[in-house]
Design an enzyme around this catalytic site. Structure first.
Site, PDB file in Angstrom:
ATOM      1  N   ASP A 137      31.360  -1.246  73.562  1.00 17.20           N
ATOM      2  CA  ASP A 137      30.555  -0.580  72.652  1.00 17.20           C
ATOM      3  C   ASP A 137      30.980   0.640  72.493  1.00 17.20           C
ATOM      4  O   ASP A 137      31.657   1.344  73.327  1.00 17.20           O
ATOM      5  CB  ASP A 137      29.136  -0.641  73.534  1.00 17.20           C
ATOM      6  CG  ASP A 137      27.997   0.316  72.556  1.00 17.20           C
ATOM      7  OD1 ASP A 137      27.867  -0.222  71.163  1.00 17.20           O
ATOM      8  OD2 ASP A 137      27.558   1.270  73.182  1.00 17.20           O
ATOM      9  N   ASP A 180      21.983  -4.270  65.773  1.00 16.38           N
ATOM     10  CA  ASP A 180      21.639  -3.144  65.207  1.00 16.38           C
ATOM     11  C   ASP A 180      21.385  -3.443  63.657  1.00 16.38           C
ATOM     12  O   ASP A 180      20.682  -2.577  62.968  1.00 16.38           O
ATOM     13  CB  ASP A 180      22.510  -2.069  65.510  1.00 16.38           C
ATOM     14  CG  ASP A 180      22.530  -1.415  66.795  1.00 16.38           C
ATOM     15  OD1 ASP A 180      21.444  -1.410  67.460  1.00 16.38           O
ATOM     16  OD2 ASP A 180      23.656  -0.995  67.138  1.00 16.38           O
ATOM     17  N   GLU A 198      34.234  -2.622  69.519  1.00 15.33           N
ATOM     18  CA  GLU A 198      33.180  -2.085  68.170  1.00 15.33           C
ATOM     19  C   GLU A 198      33.417  -0.825  67.772  1.00 15.33           C
ATOM     20  O   GLU A 198      33.520   0.167  68.073  1.00 15.33           O
ATOM     21  CB  GLU A 198      31.753  -1.909  69.029  1.00 15.33           C
ATOM     22  CG  GLU A 198      30.674  -1.915  68.083  1.00 15.33           C
ATOM     23  CD  GLU A 198      30.328  -0.545  67.630  1.00 15.33           C
ATOM     24  OE1 GLU A 198      30.734  -0.031  66.490  1.00 15.33           O
ATOM     25  OE2 GLU A 198      29.756   0.281  68.785  1.00 15.33           O
TER      26      GLU A 198
END
Length: 510
Positions: free
Chosen positions: A294, A395, A341
């Site tokens: 992440d 998201d 990411e």
């Protein structure tokens, strides 16, 4: 090797217990993935969540979420009676109370049965003791932290009694005895979680399905991590945050975000040889086959917001550890299968870090139509196979919800691109008109599969053609997230066959 998978957090699986867990529905989902020719199942972080159920604000970087424990599996171990589970289900169906509260009570009931079992079952006792010994490097601290959270009814450990806040050796021993029952309860939840997760992972592999996990860049302030290793975070002498993590304005939120997590004291991590990060990642590879890193951006530079403000505009960028941490990870753990990411504003420095690390980055089709034909997320502009393409992430809105809310010009751009550039739906008879949502979603899914990216991941909601009611998270919004659950039987054999067909058409079949 070209492959594809489906994104769906475990808590979004159907369940009668208020949250998806590790039982029949999970194994049935794996069966459907196999039927659909999918190689991967991507889930979100599985650590203990906060009161808002956010998996990116976990109480521990090493533990699993107890709510994912299956009550039925506990019944199979004679720790719960089926009649009791039926009463739990009836209570959940009839009550307006938070459904997971009933499951927490059921776990307490099962723990009492477990303690009784240990008195007469020597094999079970030895197995449990062996687990606790193997995991003691993090388990004892985590269990004590959770027990203290309950006792003080306050996750802000900097407000606890001075001695235990500062982890005085005698205080740790005293409180461990004082709260011994609660500490043991939290140890046991991890014993059961790990046992059930190991079974899940082994079954997935038997069906030729691998698990993609997610390691949050930050940990929560209200966490065992921050309490135990406070020197690794930018805190003041009272244990309070000096800076909070966040993001400036970007594609997700026009005003930026204040996440509330403490930022790292990277020099302290470096002095320790990045030991905490190495142990954290090692644990994630026990759970998963592939790990999504992440916020890759943060390893190059991270955004720090003064803790006394909630205005992202007041933040500033600070340098992260760069390749230094990844060299340390590689040396300690060998080759690790990461997905980076790399979304948001990308500088030349982060591009260079991505290139040196060699990890596949992410391409998100919902970002591809914000500008013109030069947009880097449009598949015809990809310059590498070493990427993972998504219609949207956890998201994002669902693709249908995003498309239905998009401006007229953006819907026309999507429709034109799918017809004229991608060569889809040439015979629909209305080449200049805006596609209906069903057709647009189908086209974007096919566009993702047809791309040169080695891995294609599609959200389950997109295969189900669901709208915004099925959205998992809205960044920057504190309430109402992380709750969506899939309807039972919606992942049908017919849908699996349709997914297998498109997967095979673009040579991604498992």
């Amino acid at each position: 090797m070209r492959a594809s998978g489906i994104l769906l957090p475990i808590f979004s699986l159907p369940s009668r217990h208020g949250i998806g867990d590790i039982y029949e529905e999970t194994f049935a989902f794996i069966d459907r993935l196999s039927e659909a020719g999918q190689r991967y199942w991507q889930v979100l972080p599985i650590g203990p969540v906060n009161e808002k159920f956010c998996p990116y604000q976990s109480h521990s970087s090493f533990a699993g979420e107890p709510l994912l424990i299956s009550l039925q599996r506990l019944a199979e171990k004679d720790l719960l009676h089926e009649t009791y589970i039926e009463s739990v289900e009836a209570s959940i169906a009839a009550s307006t109370e938070e459904p997971t509260s009933f499951k927490r009570k059921a776990l307490r009931m099962a723990f009492r049965s477990f303690r009784e079992k240990l008195r007469s079952d020597e094999e079970a006792r030895l197995h449990y003791v062996a687990f606790c010994k193997m995991e003691e490097s993090w388990l004892d601290d985590y269990a004590l932290y959770e027990a203290l959270m309950d006792y003080f009814d306050d996750g802000d450990w900097s407000e606890w009694d001075e001695e235990i806040k500062n982890r005085d050796r005698e205080a740790l021993a005293t409180w461990s005895v004082k709260l011994s029952y609660e500490v043991e309860f939290y140890r046991w939840t991890q014993y059961e979680f790990f046992d059930q997760w190991d079974r899940l992972k082994k079954y997935a592999h038997s069906q030729n399905v691998e698990l993609i996990g997610d390691i949050p860049y930050y940990t929560a302030y209200e966490s065992a991590d921050c309490w135990v290793d406070s020197e690794l975070f930018q805190l003041d002498e009272d244990g309070k945050q000096v800076f909070e993590a966040g993001a400036p304005p970007d594609a997700f939120t026009a005003d930026g975000q204040c996440w509330g997590n403490p930022v790292y004291a990277w020099e302290a991590h470096k002095v320790q040889g990045y030991r905490w990060w190495i142990n954290r990642i090692r644990q994630q590879f026990r759970f998963f086959d592939v790990v999504r890193l992440d916020h890759m951006r943060g390893f190059e530079s991270y955004y720090a917001i003064p803790a006394d403000t909630e205005e992202p505009k007041d933040g500033h960028w600070e340098k992260g550890p760069g390749m230094d941490i990844f060299r340390a990870i590689d040396e300690a753990l060998g080759d690790c299968r990461f997905i980076a990411e790399d979304l948001g504003y990308l500088t030349q420095e982060i591009r260079e870090l991505m290139a040196e690390a060699g990890y596949p980055g992410m391409k998100v089709l919902q970002f591809a139509f914000d500008t013109g034909e030069e947009n880097v997320y449009l598949p015809f502009n990809y310059d590498t196979d070493n990427s993972v393409i998504y219609t949207g992430t956890h998201d994002n809105d669902t693709t249908r919800g995003w498309y239905e809310k998009a401006e007229d010009w953006k819907q026309r751009f999507v429709s034109w691109y799918l017809r004229e550039k991608a060569g889809l739906y040439q015979n629909d008879g209305v080449p200049d008109e805006i596609m209906d949502p069903e057709t647009a979603v189908a086209g974007l899914i096919e566009l993702a599969h047809s791309s040169r990216c080695e891995l294609c991941i599609i959200s389950m909601q997109d295969y189900l053609r669901l709208g915004s009611e099925a959205r998992i998270n809205v960044p920057g919004v504190a309430e109402g997230n992380w709750r969506w659950q899939m309807d039972p039987d919606s992942f049908s054999a017919e849908l699996a066959a349709a997914i297998a067909e498109i997967t095979a058409r673009y040579h991604r079949i498992a």
